[in-house]
Write an enzyme that holds these catalytic residues in place. Structure first.
Site, short mmCIF file in Angstrom:
data_model
loop_
_atom_site.label_atom_id
_atom_site.label_comp_id
_atom_site.label_asym_id
_atom_site.label_seq_id
_atom_site.Cartn_x
_atom_site.Cartn_y
_atom_site.Cartn_z
N ASP A 70 0.83 -1.21 0.00
CA ASP A 70 0.00 0.00 0.00
C ASP A 70 0.86 1.26 0.00
OD1 ASP A 70 -2.83 -1.04 2.05
OD2 ASP A 70 -2.19 -1.54 0.03
N GLU B 94 3.90 1.61 -1.16
CA GLU B 94 4.51 1.81 -2.49
C GLU B 94 3.48 2.42 -3.44
OE1 GLU B 94 7.80 -1.73 -2.91
OE2 GLU B 94 5.71 -2.28 -2.97
N TYR B 95 2.26 1.87 -3.39
CA TYR B 95 1.19 2.34 -4.26
C TYR B 95 0.96 3.84 -4.02
CZ TYR B 95 -3.32 2.51 -6.62
OH TYR B 95 -4.35 2.84 -7.47
N ASP B 96 0.83 4.18 -2.72
CA ASP B 96 0.57 5.59 -2.39
C ASP B 96 1.71 6.48 -2.84
OD1 ASP B 96 -1.11 4.94 0.78
OD2 ASP B 96 -1.76 4.79 -1.30
N LEU C 88 -16.13 10.27 6.99
CA LEU C 88 -16.37 9.67 8.30
C LEU C 88 -15.07 9.12 8.88
CD1 LEU C 88 -19.56 7.59 7.42
CD2 LEU C 88 -19.46 9.74 8.68
N GLU D 217 -26.25 1.43 8.65
CA GLU D 217 -26.43 1.39 7.19
C GLU D 217 -25.26 0.67 6.54
OE1 GLU D 217 -26.74 5.43 5.84
OE2 GLU D 217 -28.37 5.88 7.22
N LYS E 16 -22.23 0.46 4.12
CA LYS E 16 -21.32 1.48 3.56
C LYS E 16 -21.08 1.13 2.09
CE LYS E 16 -17.13 4.06 4.54
NZ LYS E 16 -16.70 4.15 3.16
N ASP F 112 -19.76 1.07 -1.57
CA ASP F 112 -18.44 1.34 -2.12
C ASP F 112 -18.59 1.97 -3.50
OD1 ASP F 112 -15.76 1.45 -2.08
OD2 ASP F 112 -15.40 -0.67 -2.42
N ARG G 30 -18.11 14.92 -4.53
CA ARG G 30 -17.64 15.46 -3.26
C ARG G 30 -16.38 16.32 -3.44
NH1 ARG G 30 -13.95 13.51 0.42
NH2 ARG G 30 -14.22 14.45 2.46
N TYR H 220 -28.54 8.66 1.31
CA TYR H 220 -28.42 8.36 2.75
C TYR H 220 -28.26 9.57 3.65
CZ TYR H 220 -23.50 8.40 1.17
OH TYR H 220 -22.30 8.73 0.59
N LYS I 66 -15.04 -0.37 9.05
CA LYS I 66 -14.56 -0.92 7.77
C LYS I 66 -14.27 -2.41 7.93
CE LYS I 66 -13.38 2.58 4.82
NZ LYS I 66 -12.02 2.86 4.61
N CYS J 59 23.87 -15.28 22.09
CA CYS J 59 22.80 -14.43 22.62
C CYS J 59 23.07 -12.98 22.20
CB CYS J 59 22.73 -14.54 24.13
SG CYS J 59 21.61 -13.33 24.85
N CYS K 158 23.84 -10.99 25.75
CA CYS K 158 24.99 -11.24 26.63
C CYS K 158 26.13 -11.99 25.94
CB CYS K 158 24.54 -12.02 27.87
SG CYS K 158 24.12 -13.72 27.51
N CYS L 146 19.21 -19.02 25.38
CA CYS L 146 20.38 -18.47 26.06
C CYS L 146 20.29 -19.03 27.49
CB CYS L 146 20.31 -16.95 26.09
SG CYS L 146 21.48 -16.24 27.27
N CYS M 53 21.98 -13.32 32.10
CA CYS M 53 21.79 -12.52 30.89
C CYS M 53 20.86 -11.34 31.21
CB CYS M 53 21.18 -13.39 29.78
SG CYS M 53 20.67 -12.42 28.36
S1 IVH Z 1 -22.81 9.20 5.59
C1 IVH Z 1 -21.96 13.24 7.27
N1 IVH Z 1 -23.67 6.85 4.81
O1 IVH Z 1 -18.43 6.76 2.96
C2 IVH Z 1 -22.38 11.98 6.62
N2 IVH Z 1 -21.61 7.65 3.90
O2 IVH Z 1 -16.07 7.44 4.65
C3 IVH Z 1 -21.40 11.48 5.67
N3 IVH Z 1 -20.61 6.13 2.27
O3 IVH Z 1 -17.90 10.04 1.93
C4 IVH Z 1 -21.65 10.27 4.92
N4 IVH Z 1 -22.16 4.58 2.33
O4 IVH Z 1 -18.94 8.36 0.24
C5 IVH Z 1 -22.70 7.77 4.69
N5 IVH Z 1 -24.58 4.81 4.17
C6 IVH Z 1 -23.62 5.73 4.07
C7 IVH Z 1 -22.52 5.56 3.21
C8 IVH Z 1 -21.53 6.54 3.16
C9 IVH Z 1 -21.02 4.95 1.78
C10 IVH Z 1 -19.34 6.79 1.90
C11 IVH Z 1 -19.47 8.25 1.52
C12 IVH Z 1 -18.59 8.99 2.50
C13 IVH Z 1 -17.67 7.92 2.96
C14 IVH Z 1 -17.16 8.22 4.34
#
Ligand code: IVH
Length: 669
Positions: A42, A44-46, A92, A120, A122, A124, A143, A224, A312, A406, A409, A424, A429
């Protein structure tokens, strides 16, 4: 002339580097997402991505339309109109395990005593702000950096889940996530596209100038968030979700109102399992405080709300580099090799060291210094190196040779028969001595609070601590100790008080604290109960010891040898003179009680007992106390602020006592 030449060469080199970085990142994305076989870390990627962004910014003339930086999503692309979000689009805070969920709940409870949540999925995808005037969609924006985003109205209009006209002619802004279903993603890549994952595919589609492209991609959108709920007389987040649904937006039907932490954990568990079956990708669970007044009271940090958090899903295995392999010496003298790693986050914690167990383990896996390795952390266990990524070797990796002496020591190491470990065997020691001293103070041993390994090391080097009995002479150095950096009158007094208190411990703590090989807490308990005091134990023959239930020959021999050793006998005598208790203090009742034969688990904080006191009372009445809840647990005693153990007990249908009930049962005897 020379300067112009340098400049030309410089430009060519930059263009070349941009090309090279683009190729590296594209290949890394492909290996990671498509082949499911990551080949770079990660970090290296960044690093590559940052370098590419930097070069593209300085030299936009070399930026390619297919540059991987366009998929990152934090940059505003110049050909799109910029949009300022009146209310910033925050992100978040992330958390990664159950404990952190409990901590979040505890933080919330400090401000809001009895919070209700909404959980809820999350999504992707990429977040979007939709603005309606008089009920008509007038603007859709990404955003961006949270304050300035990009106008993507023309593409948003192609997404069927986004209503062009809502059911009321009002002005409103709503926010949600544009995403691509797993099925659409699969179809897209089968038809020749080469997106790494549905999120990138959705982001790539939304950032097209020609809206025909987005239209052909079959994108979806869940709403959401309502940034200004009070304008519509709405006072909970859940009501806001329902209101938005009524207006014609698509709201995820899997959102749930949550009444307590138990329900929250159930939701998390359920969707962790259900995740592969969902028609879209999710990368976690979002937890939001439901009541909008409570949200206000909790407020915001600079970057994210304090009333919401993103749990996450863990990345199970991650890649990182082995910087070095070092050997450490434990209190038994065992020398253990560990990999020093480039720090990386696994299962929610930052890992910079992983055990390699022993020489055989390193040899069988052929782990080398400089290797890129995959590491794994399962639950609470110590992180482990799984395997080296052999394809990543460039010839600079160095094979590890087990140390012969060791590292502390210099004593020649010994490999015991039938054991993979090296030891050892030098009793003097410094590493062994310090580990041993540290162990003497540890929680299940003498429980002398306030000693970290640094303090032990300092006191050892200053000559105040050499053997276990020196703890009981530290008061003689009180004035010198107060002068040490980081110490004051108060902290030294506290430390000395703790030491004094430890003199009254029951025998089993001392037995465990003495670092007798093969004697863990359980064996120490058995020995203390059986012999009642140290004199009886010291007199015991090998046969006396070996005949005790649960004590095998190895333990018996180790205990027998320990008490025949001159140094150990001297140590015990000195501890006795110092006033350390040498007797077993718990007398288990022979009478049948409600505790007899039952296994108890203590959780949360009890008002009238410390955990140790409660444990002693239970054991006196014939019960046993265990640290974790399982099907074998008979009763969970839950104090205030009880967390995941209580939840688990409820799940398993185990009897639960509060402190009151515990007291009632104790008072019967
Ligand atoms: S709430 C102030 N709800 O996750 C409220 N975000 O790491 C802000 N996301 O930028 C967001 N599912 O792109 C909210 N059910 C959900 C979500 C969600 C995905 C994403 C969203 C946000 C990011 C935050």
């Amino acid at each position: 002339m020379l300067i112009i030449l340098y400049n030309i060469i410089g430009e060519i080199m930059i263009e070349e580097r941009i090309k090279e970085l683009t190729e590296i990142i594209n290949k890394a994305n492909h290996d990671y997402y498509v082949n499911d076989n990551p080949t770079i870390t990660d970090q290296e990627y960044d690093r590559y991505m940052e370098e590419l962004m930097r070069l593209e910014e300085a030299h936009p003339e070399f930026k390619k339309v297919d540059s991987p930086t366009q998929r990152v999503g934090s940059e505003v692309i110049s050909s799109f109109k910029k949009v300022t979000h009146e209310i910033p689009m925050l992100s978040l805070g992330d958390i990664f395990n159950e404990e952190e969920i409990i901590l979040f709940d505890e933080r919330v409870k400090k401000v809001v005593p009895n919070p209700k949540y909404v959980a809820e999925l999350k999504m992707d995808g990429l977040s979007v702000s939709l603005l309606y005037k008089n009920g008509e969609l007038v603007r859709a924006a990404t955003r961006g950096d949270g304050v300035t985003g990009e106008d993507i109205t023309h593409n948003a209009k192609t997404i069927k889940d986004i209503p062009l006209r809502i059911k009321q002619p009002i002005d409103i802004e709503v926010r949600g996530e544009i995403y691509m279903s797993k099925a659409s993603f699969k179809r897209l890549n089968e038809n020749g596209a080469n997106f790494a994952n549905p999120r990138n595919a959705a982001a790539g589609s939304v950032r097209q100038l020609d809206s025909k492209v987005a239209a052909s991609r079959n994108l979806s959108c869940f709403i959401y968030h309502l940034p200004d709920p009070e304008d519509y007389n709405i006072y909970t987040h859940f009501d806001a979700l329902n209101f938005m649904k009524e207006l014609g937006f698509v709201v995820n039907p899997n959102n749930r109102r949550i009444n307590n932490i138990k329900e929250l954990m159930e939701y998390v568990d359920y969707y962790t399992k259900e995740r592969p079956k969902l028609p879209y990708e999710i990368d976690g669970i979002v937890i939001k405080v439901d009541d909008l007044n409570d949200q206000k009271r909790l407020g915001y940090t600079a970057r994210s709300p304090k009333w919401a958090i993103a749990y996450k899903f863990p990345a199970e295995e991650v890649l990182t580099r082995v910087r070095d392999i070092i050997c450490t010496v434990g209190r038994t003298g065992q020398v253990t090799p560990s990999a020093i790693l480039e720090p990386v986050r696994v299962m929610g914690s930052l890992i910079s060291k992983a055990t390699l167990h022993n020489e055989d383990y390193i040899l069988s896996k052929d782990i080398r210094i400089g290797d890129i390795v995959s590491i794994k952390k399962a639950g609470d266990v110590i992180p482990e190196v799984v395997k080296p990524i052999v394809e990543r070797r460039d010839g600079t990796e160095k094979k590890f040779n087990m140390v012969e002496k060791c590292p502390i020591c210099g004593e020649e190491l010994t490999r015991k028969e039938d054991e993979a470990a090296y030891y050892c065997l030098n009793e003097h020691c410094p590493a062994r001595k310090q580990e041993k001293l540290f162990h003497f103070t540890s929680r299940h041993a003498m429980n002398i609070i306030g000693f970290g390994d640094r303090i032990i090391e300092d006191f050892y080097n200053l000559g105040y601590l050499k053997d276990d009995d020196d703890f009981y002479h530290l008061y003689e150095h009180k004035e010198d100790l107060k002068e040490l950096e980081g110490f004051g009158e108060k902290s030294i007094e506290k430390l000395l008080d703790e030491i004094e208190k430890s003199k009254n411990n029951s025998l089993e703590r001392l037995l465990f604290g003495l670092s007798i090989r093969h004697v863990g807490t359980k064996t120490a308990d058995i020995l203390a109960k059986e012999f009642k005091n140290i004199d009886n134990l010291m007199k015991a023959s090998f046969d006396d010891l070996a005949s005790i239930k649960d004590i095998g020959n190895t333990i018996a021999k180790s205990v027998y040898d320990f008490f025949k050793d001159e140094n150990n006998i001297n140590l015990i005598n000195k501890l006795k003179e110092d006033g350390v208790n040498m007797s077993y203090l718990k007398e288990v009742s022979t009478e049948e009680t409600v505790f007899t034969g039952k296994t108890f688990v203590l959780t949360g904080s009890l008002e009238r007992f410390t955990r140790d006191e409660a444990k002693i009372r239970i054991e006196e009445l014939g019960g046993t106390v265990s640290g974790s809840v399982s099907k074998k647990t008979s009763v969970v005693i839950a104090g205030s602020e009880a967390g995941s153990k209580l939840t688990k007990a409820k799940d398993l249908g185990i009897t639960i006592w509060d402190e009151e009930e515990f007291l009632n049962n104790l008072s019967k005897y």
